[in-house]
Design an enzyme around this catalytic site. Structure first.
Site, mmCIF file in Angstrom:
data_model
loop_
_atom_site.group_PDB
_atom_site.id
_atom_site.type_symbol
_atom_site.label_atom_id
_atom_site.label_comp_id
_atom_site.label_asym_id
_atom_site.label_seq_id
_atom_site.Cartn_x
_atom_site.Cartn_y
_atom_site.Cartn_z
ATOM 1 N N GLY A 9 0.816 -1.207 0.000
ATOM 2 C CA GLY A 9 0.000 0.000 0.000
ATOM 3 C C GLY A 9 0.850 1.257 0.000
ATOM 4 O O GLY A 9 2.072 1.224 0.209
ATOM 5 N N GLU B 163 4.131 0.184 -4.254
ATOM 6 C CA GLU B 163 3.969 1.515 -4.843
ATOM 7 C C GLU B 163 5.264 2.322 -4.685
ATOM 8 O O GLU B 163 5.426 3.018 -3.698
ATOM 9 C CB GLU B 163 2.781 2.232 -4.202
ATOM 10 C CG GLU B 163 1.461 1.474 -4.395
ATOM 11 C CD GLU B 163 0.230 2.216 -3.889
ATOM 12 O OE1 GLU B 163 0.319 3.446 -3.639
ATOM 13 O OE2 GLU B 163 -0.817 1.568 -3.756
ATOM 14 N N TYR B 164 6.198 2.266 -5.699
ATOM 15 C CA TYR B 164 6.150 1.547 -6.962
ATOM 16 C C TYR B 164 7.562 1.087 -7.283
ATOM 17 O O TYR B 164 8.523 1.777 -6.915
ATOM 18 C CB TYR B 164 5.656 2.464 -8.097
ATOM 19 C CG TYR B 164 4.263 3.007 -7.875
ATOM 20 C CD1 TYR B 164 3.143 2.252 -8.223
ATOM 21 C CD2 TYR B 164 4.089 4.260 -7.303
ATOM 22 C CE1 TYR B 164 1.869 2.748 -8.020
ATOM 23 C CE2 TYR B 164 2.809 4.752 -7.086
ATOM 24 C CZ TYR B 164 1.706 3.996 -7.440
ATOM 25 O OH TYR B 164 0.439 4.474 -7.220
ATOM 26 N N MET C 289 -5.187 0.562 -11.022
ATOM 27 C CA MET C 289 -5.698 1.623 -10.156
ATOM 28 C C MET C 289 -6.096 2.840 -11.001
ATOM 29 O O MET C 289 -5.450 3.892 -10.977
ATOM 30 C CB MET C 289 -4.658 1.974 -9.093
ATOM 31 C CG MET C 289 -4.410 0.823 -8.124
ATOM 32 S SD MET C 289 -3.240 1.217 -6.790
ATOM 33 C CE MET C 289 -1.674 1.119 -7.664
ATOM 34 N N THR C 290 -7.185 2.676 -11.725
ATOM 35 C CA THR C 290 -7.655 3.730 -12.628
ATOM 36 C C THR C 290 -8.472 4.770 -11.865
ATOM 37 O O THR C 290 -9.651 5.006 -12.130
ATOM 38 C CB THR C 290 -8.463 3.125 -13.790
ATOM 39 O OG1 THR C 290 -9.349 2.116 -13.288
ATOM 40 C CG2 THR C 290 -7.547 2.516 -14.831
ATOM 41 N N TYR C 291 -7.813 5.353 -10.894
ATOM 42 C CA TYR C 291 -8.360 6.450 -10.105
ATOM 43 C C TYR C 291 -7.181 7.286 -9.615
ATOM 44 O O TYR C 291 -6.024 6.930 -9.870
ATOM 45 C CB TYR C 291 -9.228 5.954 -8.944
ATOM 46 C CG TYR C 291 -8.738 4.699 -8.265
ATOM 47 C CD1 TYR C 291 -7.619 4.715 -7.437
ATOM 48 C CD2 TYR C 291 -9.377 3.476 -8.458
ATOM 49 C CE1 TYR C 291 -7.158 3.564 -6.818
ATOM 50 C CE2 TYR C 291 -8.925 2.318 -7.845
ATOM 51 C CZ TYR C 291 -7.821 2.366 -7.031
ATOM 52 O OH TYR C 291 -7.356 1.220 -6.421
ATOM 53 N N ASP C 292 -7.472 8.381 -8.959
ATOM 54 C CA ASP C 292 -6.434 9.343 -8.562
ATOM 55 C C ASP C 292 -5.688 9.894 -9.770
ATOM 56 O O ASP C 292 -4.494 10.235 -9.678
ATOM 57 C CB ASP C 292 -5.459 8.742 -7.546
ATOM 58 C CG ASP C 292 -6.083 8.604 -6.169
ATOM 59 O OD1 ASP C 292 -7.147 9.213 -5.926
ATOM 60 O OD2 ASP C 292 -5.511 7.889 -5.327
#
Length: 389
Positions: free
Chosen positions: A94, A136-137, A206-209
């Site tokens: 995370g 990450e990452y 993670m197709t957000y932010d």
């Protein structure tokens, strides 16, 4: 029977359309009032997989984050009594962990091997069905460029050891998944997409932010498409571009899940009279009364704002709504935008992933749309019981 290319495509599409991956966050237990979220609040009939977030890598071992994770693990496992097909995986890492612990693990064959041995023991002891790696990452920030290849080796070795352990134990093989970024620069620097996809059961993109209060302009957290005003790098900051890029890099569609957020990203407008997409931002929007995190609101908190008089504006180009309330600009997903994303997934042969369970209106107290109005609708779409245009 010989499968034609068309039949193969249909088979692959049907497999992906059945996958609905839900992240459970172990810190949502600390919220007050209607935001308090425990394993018993999960509706396991809306998920094919639950990913327990997070555990932390420490040395060459997996360690729990929270003081009561062991108890939470068993309570999450009890959800299988309500959905016998449910798989529960442990998500490792995370954003708060960063790269350093992973860089240590992948450093050489001995550290990778020691971690994999301890991980298998931990996962089996706690009755998980697999491991979700959320680094990450690789090859970013404090992670050296060589971690790109070492990450691939690590995942290949994990898969090989998972297979050999299953063969020797007679138990179902542990699943191997991961959360991957949407940003092209991160993808290119740290991920051998084709090689990783070959050994992973599925990839959560993670197709957000895509936009947030860390930037200097307002924009949607998870737009489906580019805005007409966006050019160059900015035109890549959308779900459609990212998913097509992963496919172009060698990821099979049936191994990819699109990420759907159940939360809003909020901004403080630099000028409350300028609130169109791309308007100047002055930082984080007001924290929600329940989630209490500046720059973020749960979907149920957005519904509460609408109930108190806020008026949504729907952007037809990016297929998302936003709200302007005083100096706050709030970009979010509602049932319309989530259905369009779920239909996009179904029509293109992807699965779906939700970040995360506790930010939806899980109790149905705020939105007047029943329990889990976002996740439930998307689940019905990908299962085929809800139609698409």
């Amino acid at each position: 029977m010989l499968l034609t290319p068309t039949l193969i495509l249909l088979v692959a599409t049907s497999v992906a359309s059945l996958r609905s991956v839900c992240y459970y966050t172990n810190w949502a237990q600390y919220r007050a009032g209607k935001g308090k979220f425990l394993p018993e609040n999960v509706d396991p009939t809306l998920c094919t997989h639950i990913l327990y977030a997070f555990a932390k890598p420490e040395g060459t071992e997996i360690k729990p984050f929270e003081w009561n994770d062991d108890d939470m693990y068993s309570r999450i496992m009890a959800l299988k009594n309500r959905n016998g097909n449910l798989k529960v995986l442990l998500s490792l890492g995370g954003g708060s962990v960063g790269s350093a612990p992973f860089t240590h693990i992948v450093h050489d064959p001995s550290t990778r091997g020691a971690f994999i041995t301890s991980a298998i023991n931990y996962l089996r002891q706690k009755h998980f069905d697999g491991l979700d790696v959320d680094w990450e990452y690789p090859a970013q920030f404090e992670s050296p460029a060589s971690d790109k290849q070492k990450f691939l080796q690590f995942m290949q070795e994990l898969k090989s050891r998972f297979e050999s352990e299953a063969s020797s134990s007679g138990r179902p093989r542990l699943l191997l998944t991961g959360a991957f970024p949407a940003d092209k620069s991160y993808i290119d620097a740290g991920y051998d997409v084709a090689g990783l996809a070959a050994v992973m059961d599925f990839i959560n993109v993670m197709t957000y932010d895509f936009h947030g209060p860390w930037g200097n302009t307002v924009g949607f957290n998870s737009p489906l498409y580019a805005h007409p005003s966006e050019t160059g790098w900015n035109s890549q900051l959308n779900l459609d571009w990212t998913m097509k890029y992963y496919v172009s890099k060698g990821a099979p569609k049936d191994k990819l899940n699109i990420g759907i957020g159940t939360y809003a990203r909020t901004f403080r407008l630099a000028d409350s009279n300028q609130h169109n997409i791309g308007a100047p931002s002055g930082g984080e929007g007001t924290a929600g009364p329940v989630t209490q995190s500046a720059g973020t609101l749960a979907y149920y908190e957005v519904c509460d704002l609408i109930s108190s008089g806020a008026s949504p504006i729907f952007d037809s180009s990016q297929r998302n709504p936003y709200i302007v309330r005083g100096s706050d600009w709030i970009g979010y997903d509602n049932q319309q935008s989530v259905k369009e994303k779920a239909c996009y997934a179904r029509n293109n042969g992807y699965g779906v992933m939700f970040w995360e369970l506790s930010m939806d209106d899980f109790s149905g107290q705020s939105c007047g749309q029943g329990n889990y109005p976002l996740i439930g609708l998307a689940y019905r779409v990908v299962q085929g019981s809800e139609g698409c245009p």
